[in-house]
Design an enzyme around this catalytic site. Sequence first.
Site, PDB file in Angstrom:
ATOM      1  N   ASP A   1      -1.783  14.325 -12.630  1.00 11.86           N
ATOM      2  CA  ASP A   1      -0.620  13.457 -12.515  1.00 11.86           C
ATOM      3  C   ASP A   1       0.590  14.378 -12.353  1.00 11.86           C
ATOM      4  O   ASP A   1       1.057  14.985 -13.315  1.00 11.86           O
ATOM      5  CB  ASP A   1      -0.516  12.593 -13.786  1.00 11.86           C
ATOM      6  CG  ASP A   1       0.783  11.818 -13.865  1.00 11.86           C
ATOM      7  OD1 ASP A   1       1.654  12.000 -13.003  1.00 11.86           O
ATOM      8  OD2 ASP A   1       0.938  11.020 -14.826  1.00 11.86           O
TER       9      ASP A   1
ATOM     10  N   CYS B   1       6.782   4.971 -21.966  1.00 12.11           N
ATOM     11  CA  CYS B   1       5.433   4.670 -21.455  1.00 12.11           C
ATOM     12  C   CYS B   1       4.381   5.627 -22.007  1.00 12.11           C
ATOM     13  O   CYS B   1       3.423   5.989 -21.303  1.00 12.11           O
ATOM     14  CB  CYS B   1       5.385   4.686 -19.931  1.00 12.11           C
ATOM     15  SG  CYS B   1       6.506   3.521 -19.165  1.00 12.11           S
TER      16      CYS B   1
ATOM     17  N   LYS C   1      11.261  10.430  -7.996  1.00 12.12           N
ATOM     18  CA  LYS C   1      11.595  11.441  -9.020  1.00 12.12           C
ATOM     19  C   LYS C   1      11.969  12.773  -8.377  1.00 12.12           C
ATOM     20  O   LYS C   1      12.296  13.726  -9.068  1.00 12.12           O
ATOM     21  CB  LYS C   1      10.423  11.627  -9.977  1.00 12.12           C
ATOM     22  CG  LYS C   1      10.158  10.372 -10.831  1.00 12.12           C
ATOM     23  CD  LYS C   1       9.110  10.650 -11.865  1.00 12.12           C
ATOM     24  CE  LYS C   1       8.467   9.380 -12.401  1.00 12.12           C
ATOM     25  NZ  LYS C   1       9.250   8.727 -13.437  1.00 12.12           N
TER      26      LYS C   1
ATOM     27  N   HIS D   1       0.968   9.516 -19.782  1.00 12.97           N
ATOM     28  CA  HIS D   1       1.772   8.336 -19.444  1.00 12.97           C
ATOM     29  C   HIS D   1       0.796   7.165 -19.299  1.00 12.97           C
ATOM     30  O   HIS D   1      -0.354   7.354 -18.889  1.00 12.97           O
ATOM     31  CB  HIS D   1       2.465   8.627 -18.105  1.00 12.97           C
ATOM     32  CG  HIS D   1       3.479   7.634 -17.675  1.00 12.97           C
ATOM     33  ND1 HIS D   1       3.150   6.426 -17.105  1.00 12.97           N
ATOM     34  CD2 HIS D   1       4.827   7.669 -17.712  1.00 12.97           C
ATOM     35  CE1 HIS D   1       4.259   5.764 -16.810  1.00 12.97           C
ATOM     36  NE2 HIS D   1       5.295   6.500 -17.167  1.00 12.97           N
TER      37      HIS D   1
ATOM     38  N   GLN E   1       5.822  14.465 -12.872  1.00 11.85           N
ATOM     39  CA  GLN E   1       6.902  15.252 -13.469  1.00 11.85           C
ATOM     40  C   GLN E   1       6.858  16.722 -13.062  1.00 11.85           C
ATOM     41  O   GLN E   1       7.711  17.495 -13.498  1.00 11.85           O
ATOM     42  CB  GLN E   1       6.848  15.159 -15.007  1.00 11.85           C
ATOM     43  CG  GLN E   1       7.053  13.781 -15.569  1.00 11.85           C
ATOM     44  CD  GLN E   1       8.484  13.251 -15.367  1.00 11.85           C
ATOM     45  OE1 GLN E   1       9.405  13.984 -15.037  1.00 11.85           O
ATOM     46  NE2 GLN E   1       8.664  11.957 -15.579  1.00 11.85           N
TER      47      GLN E   1
HETATM   48  N1  PMP Z   1       3.188   9.882 -14.896  1.00  9.94           N
HETATM   49  C1  PMP Z   1       4.232  10.475 -15.486  1.00  9.94           C
HETATM   50  C2  PMP Z   1       4.016  11.733 -16.260  1.00  9.94           C
HETATM   51  C3  PMP Z   1       5.501   9.908 -15.367  1.00  9.94           C
HETATM   52  O1  PMP Z   1       6.541  10.483 -15.973  1.00  9.94           O
HETATM   53  C4  PMP Z   1       5.664   8.730 -14.615  1.00  9.94           C
HETATM   54  C5  PMP Z   1       7.016   8.072 -14.465  1.00  9.94           C
HETATM   55  N2  PMP Z   1       7.717   7.878 -15.651  1.00  9.94           N
HETATM   56  C6  PMP Z   1       4.539   8.179 -14.013  1.00  9.94           C
HETATM   57  C7  PMP Z   1       3.329   8.773 -14.176  1.00  9.94           C
HETATM   58  C8  PMP Z   1       4.624   6.924 -13.221  1.00  9.94           C
HETATM   59  O2  PMP Z   1       5.378   7.130 -12.063  1.00  9.94           O
HETATM   60  P1  PMP Z   1       5.824   5.881 -11.184  1.00  9.94           P
HETATM   61  O3  PMP Z   1       6.636   5.020 -12.101  1.00  9.94           O
HETATM   62  O4  PMP Z   1       6.642   6.503 -10.101  1.00  9.94           O
HETATM   63  O5  PMP Z   1       4.610   5.208 -10.733  1.00  9.94           O
END
Ligand code: PMP
Length: 414
Positions: free
Chosen positions: A198, A364, A224, A121, A201
């Site tokens: 990270d 993203c 999430k 991401h 998910q």
């Molecule tokens: N890493 C991953 C794998 C994600 O899916 C996301 C959220 N789409 C993020 C980081 C970022 O999370 P946040 O928007 O809560 O900062």
Amino acid sequence: MVPESVRDDFPILSRTVHGKRLVYLDSAATSQKPRRVIDALVRYYTTYNANVHRGIYEMAEEATRRYEESRATLAAFIGARRPEELVFTRSTTEAINLVAYAWGRATIRSGDEIILTEMEHHSNLVPWQLLAAEKGAKLRFIPFDGQGQLQLDVYERLLSPRTKLVALAHQSNVLGTINPVKEIAARAHAAGAKVLVDGAQSAPHMPVNVADLGADFFAFSGHKMCGPTGAGAIWARYEILDAMPPFHGGGEMIMLVQLETSTYKEPPHKFEAGTPNIGDCIVWGEAADYLQGIGMGAIREHEKRLTAYALHALGDVPGLAVFGPRDVEDRGGVVAFTLEGVHPHDVAQVLDQEGIAVRAGHHCTQPLHRRLGVAATTRASMYLYNTESDIDALVRGLHVVRKLFSPRPAPAQR
Ligand code: PMP
């Protein structure tokens, strides 16, 4: 087992969209919230709203106690040894930036290498690009194969004494791949590198134990996992946090301030400058309690069953291509796909008319999509409140899309 009655805990699921039952398949973007979490937030603002770590009056003490209890709940949720190892941030994004700025700036030198993967991401990519540019460090990338699995033989060759950090997603937000973090971390440590996971998910969808994973840093977000937006955390082993310089400077993170210099509190407070997001951090703990009441193992099993059902059902839609591993042991409930001849945004727009919420775009992960050779995908993502009937609705909706976009027969020649 996750009971079907779990849906009754989520008030939003009883609303309609364009006159149809809401089918919410976008939990990878953000999850819905159970009434218990919503009520807890209202209770905070209506009965004990006060700033933390400052007041000596009853209400401020209650807010502080609950804020710290939530920290302990969340630390235990991911298997941390002590609550002080969990620093509250606004999000996973801020958590990773905290590590890049506080740990990275103090540690990374010119010529050092940071290993990432091609499925990251942007929030686990751009902070490292900024750090590497500032320090003259180099980013290296583990590629993934046609099944969306990391190529560990390439990883082995990328590791060297120059590697200072390996940072990767536990579960991909597009491919659904659950990466073999334990194995990757063991090899990183053998090379003398730290490991950042990270967990945006993974923490919401499966049992997580940071010690078992072998992580040095673990980032995750409340929104999430049935909690509120604006609350996230970075976990790190205490010795690492203790050795790190602060991230933000300001009130509450200090011991003694003089005009020219200051001394800082111990972790986690050293990293929590200013008034934190008190209400949301407290309520996030409530969400973790809620999930644990159902059981993270049960949630993972529920999503495995649903993902197998979805992969099978989507396989019958002509022209539809799903990305990521086929085996549900290797993946979570995130299913990204393309539908031949239809732009993902059009797919999502037609599904919306059917009451189905999915996400379309690059999610993203622009480099990942470039690697797949597509500009965008449509993504359906599941959680504990989804059922087979949601997948059936998705498949019916996709047939509507196909019908709308199927080439019209040419008018008959006279
Ligand atoms: N890493 C991953 C794998 C994600 O899916 C996301 C959220 N789409 C993020 C980081 C970022 O999370 P946040 O928007 O809560 O900062």
